[in-house]
Design a protein around this motif. Structure first.
Motif: not given
Lengths: 180, 209
Positions: A27, A31, B132-136
């Motif tokens: 992430d 980002n 934006e978070i795709s894992e945690y």
């Protein structure tokens, strides 16, 4: 961030870690406050911190769709960018906009500091931990650019984690991820 | 400040928090649905506010239907969150006096916020920036502790159980976290209150078990 010009090539070193404490590495990459400028070959705007003004640029990065040369960057672009920033911060006050930007392509790079002072890349530009990094770059000026960038980040890493690091070669459009 | 954990697995976002309320010099747990720190809306959005100021959470709750809307395609993407949701959030917080202006006129508020919709998870930070978070992710204090714990979640095992374990473990060290723990995910959209690990209770919108 570190920008280096070597043999006509431009390299940018960028620490992915700094602003994202609670995020996974995936992430952090997702980002990263780096904007590839649409329609321009290997042109990027690099920010060293994620904030509201930078976030909005994810939506409106057309402001960067310019010719990267002195008369544009120091002239109309500067005024446009200043006007844009004033929607979120007041660059005339105190520390300015709490951010640093490097706008670069394969031929030129410009750094906008916290006070909106613009510096053009000659030998190198450094956005944070200036004393440590500049000292390292000066001592090791005979080494290749990528090696100097990695070495400088390793110096800073002794104080706090800065890896992973990405090195962009904007002249040939490649990038490398360095993990330690 | 409450902690909110968010974990994305395939097409579902799992969220977990606790029920401790800290007010002035008192601390207590609050399990009434109106006090839930994770709220669901009719449009399918789940949000949670991590803050030390209860009034901020109440302000957001009162205006939630206006703040948390889906885009025209009935989904959420980061651009929409940045432009629309953060704009609305800032408007409401500023009108109620919860936005602080720094010396350079940049704005901040006392909290972090998590927003989930289907498989999408976003975090809005105290300076109104968004990831934006795709894992945690984790909203709240003691990020390192939670980040280390949540990064070790095994996706092949029960996610709710593991999130509860993290909160339960935090409770032993951090006084701002206490059971029962509140769990919800974007698939079943139901609140679950967990007193102890393995005793999960499902609550309807009125809090009936």
């Amino acid at each position: 961030m570190i920008a280096i010009r070597e043999d006509g090539k431009i390299y940018i070193g960028y620490s992915v870690r700094a602003p994202f404490n609670g995020l996974s590495e995936k992430d952090m990459f997702l980002n990263m406050p780096i904007h590839k400028i649409h329609g321009k070959k290997n042109m990027y705007a690099f920010f060293n911190r994620c904030e509201r003004a930078e976030n909005m640029l994810r939506c409106e990065s057309k402001i960067f769709n310019i010719e990267l040369k002195d008369e544009v960057v120091m002239g109309p672009f500067y005024h446009e960018f200043y006007k844009y920033l004033k929607q979120y911060v007041n660059p005339e006050k105190g520390a300015g906009w709490e951010n640093v930007m490097i706008l670069a392509d394969g031929e030129n790079a410009y750094m906008f500091d916290r006070e909106m002072v613009v510096q053009k890349l000659d030998n190198y530009l450094v956005t944070r931990k200036e004393k440590t990094i500049k000292a390292y770059l000066d001592i090791n000026e005979d080494k290749p650019a990528e090696e100097r960038i990695i070495g400088a980040y390793r110096e800073v890493n002794k104080i706090g984690n800065v890896f992973p690091l990405i090195i962009y070669n904007l002249t040939d459009g490649t990038k490398k991820i360095i993990r330690k | 400040m409450s902690v909110i954990l968010g974990y994305v697995k395939e097409d579902t976002v799992y969220l977990a928090t606790d029920t401790r309320i800290i007010e002035d010099n008192s601390k207590y747990t609050e399990t009434a649905p109106l006090s839930y720190k994770l709220r669901k809306l009719d449009n399918g959005i789940i949000y949670g506010v991590s803050t030390t100021n209860l009034l901020i959470r109440q302000c957001v709750n009162l205006n939630a239907a206006s703040i948390f809307q889906l885009n025209k395609k009935r989904t959420l993407d980061i651009k929409y969150v940045i432009k629309r949701i953060v704009g609305e959030l800032e408007f409401f917080l500023e009108n109620n006096g919860f936005v602080k202006k720094e010396d350079n006129d940049s704005k901040s508020w006392n909290g972090d916020m998590i927003i989930a919709y289907k498989n999408k998870l976003f975090i809005i930070y105290c300076d109104f920036s968004v990831d934006e978070i795709s894992e945690y992710t984790v909203a709240g204090y003691n990020l390192d502790f939670y980040k280390n714990a949540i990064s070790n979640i095994n996706p092949d095992e029960d996610i709710n159980g593991q999130l509860t374990d993290i909160l339960s473990s935090a409770h032993k060290h951090i006084y701002t976290v206490a059971p029962p723990y509140l769990l919800i995910n974007t698939k079943d959209m139901k609140h679950h209150l967990v007193d102890e690990p393995l005793t999960m209770q499902t609550c309807d919108s009125e809090g009936q078990k």
